[in-house]
Design an enzyme around this catalytic site. Structure first.
Site, PDB file in Angstrom:
ATOM      1  CG  HIS A  43      -2.020  -1.002   1.129  1.00 39.15           C
ATOM      2  ND1 HIS A  43      -3.047  -1.076   2.011  1.00 39.15           N
ATOM      3  CD2 HIS A  43      -2.260  -1.980   0.212  1.00 39.15           C
ATOM      4  CE1 HIS A  43      -3.889  -2.034   1.657  1.00 39.15           C
ATOM      5  NE2 HIS A  43      -3.419  -2.603   0.564  1.00 39.15           N
ATOM      6  CD  GLU A  77      -1.817   4.286   3.261  1.00 36.90           C
ATOM      7  OE1 GLU A  77      -1.485   3.506   2.339  1.00 36.90           O
ATOM      8  OE2 GLU A  77      -3.005   4.502   3.560  1.00 36.90           O
ATOM      9  CB  CYS A  96      -6.520  -0.361   4.908  1.00 42.54           C
ATOM     10  SG  CYS A  96      -4.910  -1.099   5.069  1.00 42.54           S
ATOM     11  CB  CYS A 118      -2.023   1.544   6.152  1.00 43.76           C
ATOM     12  SG  CYS A 118      -1.588   0.788   4.594  1.00 43.76           S
TER      13      CYS A 118
END
Ligand SMILES: NC(=O)c1ccc[n+]([C@@H]2O[C@H](COP(=O)([O-])OP(=O)(O)OC[C@H]3O[C@@H](n4cnc5c(N)ncnc54)[C@H](OP(=O)(O)O)[C@@H]3O)[C@@H](O)[C@H]2O)c1
Length: 391
Positions: free
Chosen positions: A52, A54, A77, A86
């Site tokens: 992801h 992040e 998330c 995350c």
């Protein structure tokens, strides 16, 4: 400060687009680290199943995070999916402020990421440039609401509205600039879908031969008669591993096996009076990992999808040839008595591409049908200037 926030978010939006055509049913997301209004680092979600944004960002940045704010396009998330949550990763750092454009509509997030950050004492700012992000990431937001792939269609039309001559000759109605742009359109989607007649007549490869993207978009063929597709067709030979064919559930087992042995994937669906129901086929394609699909004709397939109010966006190239007769651009599967009852697409933008005019339209009916609110990007204007390749 508000203006700077928007400027930073727009930089992130531009980076998020790096995932177009690669993140499939995942959202387009970018994240950035900001200190005293300056962007220190940014990263994006680049690949379905990949890190992801992040996590990619926090892996990349090795400096101190004291007094650093995290900006994300989408709410971080909170659930374990293909990658770790995350929010947990963020809470292990010194970050105390998080700004994001939009809540994640995914049923496992929907504000839970924000609540977790707030509960841990972080400052959260949202929304920022919300409608702009909904436009950029419209396929994902639509997927979440509708459970269907975002569908857009591309057609090159003669002056009198045909897509091919009566003998099915269509190459080339459009000029090189329009064809170049079509490759860019392909680069942004998970798959290019065509009706079987287009495959039988044109033997297309449906690849993006312009952008050099890491992997090609998939190809989807819709047919009730898979036995009429020759194994020597490019999509069934060279591109078999990337091709999905929508076939009747009653397909003869030996034919199904033979096709699957060649490497193609079959999506089976019931026939109703000899036709598929799109409300049955499209959720299957979405579950197979196609979040955004470009329909490249022909007129039978495009017309059917317009009649079903499932086609969201149109890319039309109005070209200079006059054919007099031929294959119509969209053969609707219903009749319209009154103009005011006809399906209607709103004008989004127009450009001149060499000798052709490119027109982009949006169906408000198909979006209303599933209760999806969308405001087109404010910079989409109705222009008719110069030649450019920007969507
Ligand atoms: N100018 C352009 O931009 C452009 C783009 C693409 C194609 N073309 C031209 O368009 C021509 C082909 O267009 P076309 O309109 O004749 O055909 P088409 O739309 O390419 O294909 C129609 C076929 O798709 C399948 N199909 C579509 N919707 C279906 C549904 N709801 N249920 C079941 N099957 C469905 C059926 O396949 P089966 O017959 O196998 O059952 C149907 O006969 C070609 O000449 C091609 O060169 C032009």
């Amino acid at each position: 400060m508000e203006i700077r926030r928007q400027e930073i978010m727009e930089l992130l939006f531009a980076r998020a687009l790096a995932g177009e055509g690669m993140v499939k049913t995942n959202p387009l997301v970018a994240a950035g680290l900001v200190k005293d209004g300056e962007l220190l680092e940014l990263a994006a979600h680049r690949q379905f199943g990949g890190l992801h944004a992040e996590a990619a960002l926090l892996n990349k940045y090795t400096g101190s995070l004291q007094g650093v704010e995290l900006y994300c396009t989408l709410e971080p998330c909170v659930h374990q999916g293909k990658t770790a949550p995350c929010t947990e990763r963020i809470l292990k750092t010194d970050i105390e402020e998080v700004t994001f454009a939009h809540i994640d509509p995914h049923p496992r997030v929907q504000g839970r990421g924000m609540k977790k950050l707030l509960k841990a004492g972080l400052t959260v700012t949202t929304p920022v440039c919300r409608s702009q992000y909904r436009w950029l990431n419209r396929a994902y937001f639509y997927n979440q609401v509708a459970g269907l792939p975002w569908l857009e269609a591309k057609l090159a039309l003669s002056v009198d509205g045909y897509i091919a001559t009566e003998s099915h000759h269509s190459q080339w109605l459009s000029g090189p600039e329009s064809r170049h742009y079509t490759h860019l359109l392909r680069s942004r989607v998970d798959a290019v879908m065509v009706g079987a007649e287009t495959v039988r007549r044109d033997n297309p490869s449906l690849t993006d031969r312009v952008t050099g993207r890491e992997s090609q978009p998939g190809a989807i063929i819709v047919t009730t008669r898979p036995q009429t597709l020759s194994p020597s067709l490019t999509l069934l030979s060279e591109r078999a591993a990337e091709t999905t064919i929508v076939v009747p559930s009653q397909i003869e087992p030996a034919l199904g096996e033979k096709l699957e042995e060649s490497g193609v994937t079959l999506v089976r669906s019931e026939l109703h009076d000899g036709r598929y129901r799109w409300t049955e086929v499209l959720p299957r394609l979405y579950r197979a990992g196609f979040g955004r699909i470009l329909v490249e004709g022909g007129g039978g397939l495009v017309g059917d999808l317009i009649s079903a109010q499932l086609l969201n966006e149109l890319h039309l190239f109005n070209c200079g040839h006059v054919l007099g007769s031929g294959i119509r651009s969209a053969r609707l599967s219903h009749k319209t008595e009154k103009v005011f009852n006809a399906p209607r697409f709103r004008l989004l933008e127009q450009h001149r591409f060499g000798e052709d005019i490119y027109i982009r339209r949006l169906s408000e009916q198909s979006l209303r049908r599933v209760g999806f609110n969308l405001t087109p990007h404010p910079r989409l204007r109705q222009r008719l200037t110069g030649v450019g390749f920007k969507g």
